[in-house]
Design a protein around this motif. Structure first.
Motif, mmCIF file in Angstrom:
data_model
loop_
_atom_site.group_PDB
_atom_site.id
_atom_site.type_symbol
_atom_site.label_atom_id
_atom_site.label_comp_id
_atom_site.label_asym_id
_atom_site.label_seq_id
_atom_site.Cartn_x
_atom_site.Cartn_y
_atom_site.Cartn_z
ATOM 1 N N ALA A 1 30.765 -21.860 -43.826
ATOM 2 C CA ALA A 1 31.755 -21.993 -42.751
ATOM 3 C C ALA A 1 33.164 -21.788 -43.294
ATOM 4 O O ALA A 1 33.990 -21.101 -42.675
ATOM 5 C CB ALA A 1 31.639 -23.370 -42.103
ATOM 6 N N LYS A 2 33.445 -22.354 -44.458
ATOM 7 C CA LYS A 2 34.757 -22.199 -45.081
ATOM 8 C C LYS A 2 35.074 -20.741 -45.357
ATOM 9 O O LYS A 2 36.168 -20.255 -45.043
ATOM 10 C CB LYS A 2 34.804 -22.999 -46.385
ATOM 11 C CG LYS A 2 36.004 -22.684 -47.270
ATOM 12 C CD LYS A 2 35.875 -23.374 -48.617
ATOM 13 C CE LYS A 2 36.960 -22.888 -49.596
ATOM 14 N NZ LYS A 2 36.842 -23.552 -50.911
ATOM 15 N N HIS A 3 34.123 -20.028 -45.922
ATOM 16 C CA HIS A 3 34.390 -18.641 -46.302
ATOM 17 C C HIS A 3 34.386 -17.698 -45.096
ATOM 18 O O HIS A 3 35.033 -16.650 -45.144
ATOM 19 C CB HIS A 3 33.405 -18.197 -47.380
ATOM 20 C CG HIS A 3 33.706 -18.791 -48.723
ATOM 21 N ND1 HIS A 3 33.174 -19.991 -49.144
ATOM 22 C CD2 HIS A 3 34.535 -18.363 -49.721
ATOM 23 C CE1 HIS A 3 33.635 -20.269 -50.347
ATOM 24 N NE2 HIS A 3 34.454 -19.304 -50.726
ATOM 25 N N ARG B 1 24.830 -6.952 -44.409
ATOM 26 C CA ARG B 1 26.173 -6.401 -44.589
ATOM 27 C C ARG B 1 26.842 -7.130 -45.740
ATOM 28 O O ARG B 1 26.577 -8.298 -45.986
ATOM 29 C CB ARG B 1 27.013 -6.549 -43.323
ATOM 30 C CG ARG B 1 28.406 -5.930 -43.461
ATOM 31 C CD ARG B 1 29.160 -5.878 -42.141
ATOM 32 N NE ARG B 1 29.600 -7.191 -41.687
ATOM 33 C CZ ARG B 1 30.558 -7.373 -40.770
ATOM 34 N NH1 ARG B 1 31.145 -6.336 -40.212
ATOM 35 N NH2 ARG B 1 30.894 -8.584 -40.383
ATOM 36 N N ILE B 2 27.705 -6.410 -46.469
ATOM 37 C CA ILE B 2 28.423 -6.979 -47.607
ATOM 38 C C ILE B 2 29.920 -6.917 -47.323
ATOM 39 O O ILE B 2 30.437 -5.895 -46.876
ATOM 40 C CB ILE B 2 28.124 -6.200 -48.907
ATOM 41 C CG1 ILE B 2 26.615 -6.172 -49.181
ATOM 42 C CG2 ILE B 2 28.869 -6.809 -50.090
ATOM 43 C CD1 ILE B 2 26.229 -5.279 -50.347
ATOM 44 N N LEU C 1 35.660 -12.575 -54.264
ATOM 45 C CA LEU C 1 34.568 -13.133 -53.477
ATOM 46 C C LEU C 1 33.711 -12.036 -52.857
ATOM 47 O O LEU C 1 34.219 -10.964 -52.525
ATOM 48 C CB LEU C 1 35.109 -14.008 -52.342
ATOM 49 C CG LEU C 1 35.956 -15.222 -52.715
ATOM 50 C CD1 LEU C 1 36.582 -15.811 -51.454
ATOM 51 C CD2 LEU C 1 35.107 -16.261 -53.433
ATOM 52 N N THR C 2 32.447 -12.323 -52.686
ATOM 53 C CA THR C 2 31.549 -11.444 -51.945
ATOM 54 C C THR C 2 30.792 -12.282 -50.927
ATOM 55 O O THR C 2 30.218 -13.316 -51.281
ATOM 56 C CB THR C 2 30.531 -10.758 -52.876
ATOM 57 O OG1 THR C 2 31.226 -10.076 -53.920
ATOM 58 C CG2 THR C 2 29.697 -9.752 -52.106
ATOM 59 N N TYR C 3 30.824 -11.848 -49.672
ATOM 60 C CA TYR C 3 30.071 -12.533 -48.621
ATOM 61 C C TYR C 3 28.893 -11.639 -48.255
ATOM 62 O O TYR C 3 29.075 -10.525 -47.777
ATOM 63 C CB TYR C 3 30.943 -12.788 -47.386
ATOM 64 C CG TYR C 3 30.333 -13.783 -46.427
ATOM 65 C CD1 TYR C 3 30.703 -15.120 -46.474
ATOM 66 C CD2 TYR C 3 29.363 -13.398 -45.505
ATOM 67 C CE1 TYR C 3 30.129 -16.049 -45.617
ATOM 68 C CE2 TYR C 3 28.783 -14.318 -44.651
ATOM 69 C CZ TYR C 3 29.176 -15.645 -44.713
ATOM 70 O OH TYR C 3 28.595 -16.559 -43.863
ATOM 71 N N ARG D 1 32.324 -3.890 -46.138
ATOM 72 C CA ARG D 1 33.746 -4.093 -45.869
ATOM 73 C C ARG D 1 34.396 -4.570 -47.154
ATOM 74 O O ARG D 1 33.859 -5.453 -47.831
ATOM 75 C CB ARG D 1 33.978 -5.149 -44.787
ATOM 76 C CG ARG D 1 33.562 -4.775 -43.388
ATOM 77 C CD ARG D 1 34.073 -5.827 -42.387
ATOM 78 N NE ARG D 1 33.652 -7.177 -42.760
ATOM 79 C CZ ARG D 1 34.197 -8.288 -42.248
ATOM 80 N NH1 ARG D 1 35.192 -8.200 -41.384
ATOM 81 N NH2 ARG D 1 33.746 -9.478 -42.607
ATOM 82 N N ALA D 2 35.544 -4.015 -47.489
ATOM 83 C CA ALA D 2 36.249 -4.440 -48.694
ATOM 84 C C ALA D 2 37.697 -4.758 -48.353
ATOM 85 O O ALA D 2 38.432 -3.891 -47.869
ATOM 86 C CB ALA D 2 36.191 -3.346 -49.757
ATOM 87 N N PHE D 3 38.094 -6.011 -48.579
ATOM 88 C CA PHE D 3 39.486 -6.412 -48.474
ATOM 89 C C PHE D 3 40.026 -6.419 -49.899
ATOM 90 O O PHE D 3 39.614 -7.244 -50.722
ATOM 91 C CB PHE D 3 39.614 -7.794 -47.836
ATOM 92 C CG PHE D 3 39.172 -7.844 -46.400
ATOM 93 C CD1 PHE D 3 39.983 -7.342 -45.396
ATOM 94 C CD2 PHE D 3 37.935 -8.376 -46.058
ATOM 95 C CE1 PHE D 3 39.577 -7.378 -44.066
ATOM 96 C CE2 PHE D 3 37.513 -8.414 -44.738
ATOM 97 C CZ PHE D 3 38.341 -7.917 -43.736
ATOM 98 N N VAL D 4 40.922 -5.486 -50.203
ATOM 99 C CA VAL D 4 41.400 -5.303 -51.574
ATOM 100 C C VAL D 4 42.884 -5.627 -51.633
ATOM 101 O O VAL D 4 43.694 -5.008 -50.931
ATOM 102 C CB VAL D 4 41.154 -3.858 -52.059
ATOM 103 C CG1 VAL D 4 41.548 -3.724 -53.523
ATOM 104 C CG2 VAL D 4 39.695 -3.468 -51.860
#
Length: 287
Positions: free
Chosen positions: A252-254, A111-112, A221-223, A168-171
């Motif tokens: 853990a931070k992200h 997942r991205i 950022l991209t996780y 998922r995109a938080f914009v």
């Protein structure tokens, strides 16, 4: 076997995880080499990704290092057995390594998740918008380079448009209002973002200016989630290219950053309404 002159990001990550496994066991490279009956230089080559490793040797190393994390061992074994090249390898002689490594990560993700503050996430950009993003770079890129980068970005989108990889995109509102190519291009981009937000497996959540605080330092950022949490990766866009982070502390931070975004961002439906309102404003500027 000849050493790899330029191991891929994934090959280097396998080596990194082997080194972590060894260090967690309190073993030096020479100690592990003695246990395996090989030269210390071979440990260095494996841990740098410059030489491959068989699945059998990987499992032996895990046993010597007393690693009991079976899901991680199995995931690393899958990485060690990979032989197929990804589609992005076609671009190895025409694009910088950052582009290939991002595509490689995406090609193996579960997942991205994006957090964007300046522009719409690349996997959700229209061709015209993406071209405008590349055109504004300083010094300017040749037209052929802009076209190649745009084509590559659109090809990456097949991953999420097919519905096989959740996104998922938080914009942030700033990214929704930032213009690349002018108001017409932005309005078309917002309309496309709305369409994508309705696709199965794609979630678009807006973080408006009105939100009290914004977690993190504000970078794009991209996780990228791996088959197991230990193999997750964070990618950060900077002016010099892409930075990758995979240490347990950074992950853990992200995770905390994205968890905070999840609790503060608008819902999917509220976000669609918000995007529609901005699109209406933008369209009014050229009506």
């Amino acid at each position: 076997m000849a050493l790899r002159p330029n191991p891929t990001l994934r090959q280097r990550r396998l080596g990194t995880e082997l080194r972590r496994m060894r260090e967690q066991a309190g073993l030096g490279g020479s100690q592990l080499a003695r246990e395996l009956g090989i030269q210390p230089a071979q440990i260095t080559q494996m841990e740098s990704g410059k030489s491959g490793i068989s699945v059998e040797r990987l499992r032996t190393i895990a046993a010597v290092c007393m690693c009991t994390n079976q899901p991680l061992i199995d995931a690393l074994a899958d990485m060690a057995s990979e032989r197929t090249k990804g589609w992005w390898e076609e671009y190895r002689s025409t694009l910088t390594i950052d582009f290939l490594e991002v595509a490689e990560l995406e090609g193996h993700t579960k997942r991205i998740t994006f957090c964007n503050t300046v522009y719409i996430p690349g996997l959700l950009q229209t061709g015209t918008y993406a071209s405008a993003v590349f055109t504004r770079l300083v010094p300017p890129l040749p037209p052929q380079e802009v076209e190649t980068r745009t084509t590559f970005r659109l090809r990456r989108q097949e991953l999420v448009r097919s519905g096989t990889t959740p996104l998922r995109a938080f914009v942030h509102e700033a990214a929704l209002r930032m213009q690349f190519g002018g108001p017409v291009v932005l309005a078309d981009q917002l309309a496309s973002l709305l369409d994508d937000s309705e696709r199965p497996g794609i979630s678009v959540r807006v973080v408006p200016f009105a939100v009290d605080t914004f977690p993190g330092a504000g970078e794009n950022l991209t996780y990228i989630e791996g088959p197991v949490p230990e193999l997750d990766t964070v990618e950060m866009d900077v002016s010099q290219g892409a930075l990758f982070f995979d240490s347990p502390a950074n992950l853990a931070k992200h995770r905390i950053i994205f968890s905070s975004l999840d609790s503060t961002a608008l819902t999917d439906e509220q976000s669609r309404d918000f995007i529609r309102s901005i699109m209406k404003e933008v369209k009014s500027t050229y009506a």
